[in-house]
Design a protein around this motif. Structure first.
Motif: not given
Length: 166
Positions: A73-86, A117-124
């Motif tokens: 899904w889309e999110r803003i991360w550090h002022d950039e539009q990216v995808y987050e994955m889960g 351009r980027y996808a991010h994931a944020y696991p604990s």
């Protein structure tokens, strides 16, 4: 490589979401949700792309048995539009490479969108299995960060990034 099939979220996936709402699955993501929260999540997934819903998929084995979820899904991360994955895999199917295969499949979907351009994931930082999925799926570890999840709660996470144009 482990084979999985991902399919767009549909009405029949509510049972899967309820089974994934277990303490051992939700341990690193704020714990189990209420029945109302699970139903609301299911409704968001059915609606498709939008705030907090994105592109959600069920994960199934080659024989059709549903074993988990994956999405972006889309999110803003550090002022950039990216995808987050889960993702989440039922406990009885964990440790077999299914999450990694599902993430690779959903990365292909996100790449095909050609939207970010980027996808991010944020696991604990305390979730070695999900961090291993990121590493095996080709993400680059950018470091630790404070991440809000569930909404209203900060958690210590790793910020993993994947270049979807590579």
């Amino acid at each position: 490589m482990t084979a999985v099939h991902i399919a767009r979220w549909d009405e029949s996936d509510l049972d899967l979401l309820e089974r994934l709402n277990a303490p051992e699955v939700r341990h690193h993501t704020g714990g189990p949700e209420t029945d109302e929260e699970v139903l609301a999540r299911h409704e968001r997934y059915l609606r498709g792309p939008g705030p907090r819903s994105g592109f959600m998929f069920s994960v199934a084995l080659p024989d059709g048995v549903k074993v988990g979820t994956v999405g972006y899904w889309e999110r803003i991360w550090h002022d950039e539009q990216v995808y987050e994955m889960g993702w989440a895999i039922l406990p009885e199917h964990q440790g077999r490479g299914l999450a990694t295969a599902a993430v690779r499949a959903v990365v292909a979907e996100a790449r095909a969108e050609r939207h970010h351009r980027y996808a991010h994931a944020y696991p604990s930082v305390d979730n070695p299995a999900s961090n291993a999925v990121c590493r095996k799926a080709g993400f680059t570890l950018l470091g630790e960060t404070e991440f809000e999840y569930p909404p209203g709660q900060l958690m210590r996470s790793n910020d993993w990034r994947l270049d979807l144009t590579a």
